[in-house]
Design an enzyme around this catalytic site. Sequence first.
Site, PDB file in Angstrom:
ATOM      1  N   ARG A 182     -37.483  58.336  57.467  1.00 46.16           N
ATOM      2  CA  ARG A 182     -37.251  57.859  56.104  1.00 46.16           C
ATOM      3  C   ARG A 182     -38.335  58.440  55.210  1.00 46.16           C
ATOM      4  O   ARG A 182     -39.513  58.494  55.609  1.00 46.16           O
ATOM      5  CB  ARG A 182     -37.328  56.326  56.042  1.00 46.16           C
ATOM      6  N   GLU A 208     -34.334  59.538  47.227  1.00 44.58           N
ATOM      7  CA  GLU A 208     -33.111  60.328  47.449  1.00 44.58           C
ATOM      8  C   GLU A 208     -32.021  59.929  46.467  1.00 44.58           C
ATOM      9  O   GLU A 208     -31.934  58.754  46.121  1.00 44.58           O
ATOM     10  CB  GLU A 208     -32.625  60.102  48.885  1.00 44.58           C
ATOM     11  N   HIS A 268     -30.949  65.086  53.688  1.00 45.34           N
ATOM     12  CA  HIS A 268     -30.707  63.924  54.569  1.00 45.34           C
ATOM     13  C   HIS A 268     -29.410  64.111  55.367  1.00 45.34           C
ATOM     14  O   HIS A 268     -28.422  63.398  55.150  1.00 45.34           O
ATOM     15  CB  HIS A 268     -30.648  62.625  53.754  1.00 45.34           C
TER      16      HIS A 268
HETATM   17  C1  8YV Z   1     -27.086  58.465  58.368  1.00 51.14           C
HETATM   18  C2  8YV Z   1     -29.478  57.816  58.801  1.00 51.14           C
HETATM   19  O1  8YV Z   1     -26.278  59.561  58.378  1.00 51.14           O
HETATM   20  O2  8YV Z   1     -28.519  56.579  60.541  1.00 51.14           O
HETATM   21  C3  8YV Z   1     -29.366  56.619  59.671  1.00 51.14           C
HETATM   22  O3  8YV Z   1     -30.176  55.700  59.496  1.00 51.14           O
HETATM   23  O4  8YV Z   1     -30.412  57.961  58.096  1.00 51.14           O
HETATM   24  C4  8YV Z   1     -28.462  58.871  58.828  1.00 51.14           C
HETATM   25  O5  8YV Z   1     -28.405  59.340  60.129  1.00 51.14           O
HETATM   26  C5  8YV Z   1     -26.984  57.918  57.002  1.00 51.14           C
HETATM   27  O6  8YV Z   1     -28.146  57.374  56.520  1.00 51.14           O
HETATM   28  C6  8YV Z   1     -25.875  56.896  56.980  1.00 51.14           C
HETATM   29  O7  8YV Z   1     -25.735  56.326  55.759  1.00 51.14           O
END
Ligand code: 8YV
Length: 317
Positions: free
Chosen positions: A236, A265, A283
């Site tokens: 993150r 983001e 992301h």
């Molecule tokens: C997702 C992610 O694709 O799974 C997570 O926490 O950050 C990513 O892999 C995305 O955030 C799903 O909304």
Amino acid sequence: MAQVGAELAQLVSLGADYNAQLAARWRVLPLFEEDAPEARLKSLAPDVRLLVTSARVGLTADTLQALPRLQAICSWGVGCDALPLEAARARRVVVSNTPDVLSECVADMAWGLLLSGARQIPAGDRYARSGRWVAQGKFPLSTQAWGKRLGILGMGRIGEAIARRGQGFGMTTRYHNRRPRTDLPDYGYEPSLVELARWADFLVVACPGGAATRHLVDEPVLRALGPQGLLVNIARGSVVDESALIPLLQSGAVGGAGLDVFEHEPGVPADLAAIDHVVLMPHAASSTRETAGKMSQLVVDNLNAWQDHQRLLTPVA
Ligand code: 8YV
């Protein structure tokens, strides 16, 4: 399967095939087609029992409180930092996420960023395409990846998948976690994150986001990583203090970075985007056709398990 009288609100689409599986079983409210989905959700509140969201879209505690019949939140993605876990617990609303199915793809991306950053692949691509190879000659030397020291912040399922790949690259791995893992004798535990950064050639951030890890990678950690060090973040944006990172990259006090996630983001700071020796991704670490499908199916499976047996397959602890 027969439709039951339940209402299922979808804040995100799972893709046509998976949306169809939901529509075959529940009366679905496809709120992702609306301009202000949470506001519309509140206006339909009395009917909503099941809610589909994602790690990115999440749900506010305020909206949760406005849904009196809500039983289950099934989230697409592994991260829980945008989910109202405490409020859900207090209301006995169960929550699922989609762990495991995305770990290998996220680890692939961590390695893609590591190799891209160390070997300067995107910069080399720009160099070859732009004609600078012809005009300016040989591309500058980059950094060897094979046999180096890999530091991992967060030795969970994704951290482990990243470490496993390190063995194929002849790397020594150490990690920093809240607690040492006794089941992973091949990797050393480092209780101090600053010391891990000082030791590592590559520091990969793979811990959860949220208040507990905010700015764990701060200026002292980044300075310890140093001018030869490379930071990779697939976790993150909130874990890394971006306002500390950018000037350290500009001055060369940190050698480079490969970032899939950012503090605000989808914005990427212009100062960061202007640095040639960083590699940026929007992301997308888990975003492959294969993994996205597995994540969507796991959301559907969790909803079915809740409907049939009042239990989730992958509940958030
Ligand atoms: C997702 C992610 O694709 O799974 C997570 O926490 O950050 C990513 O892999 C995305 O955030 C799903 O909304």
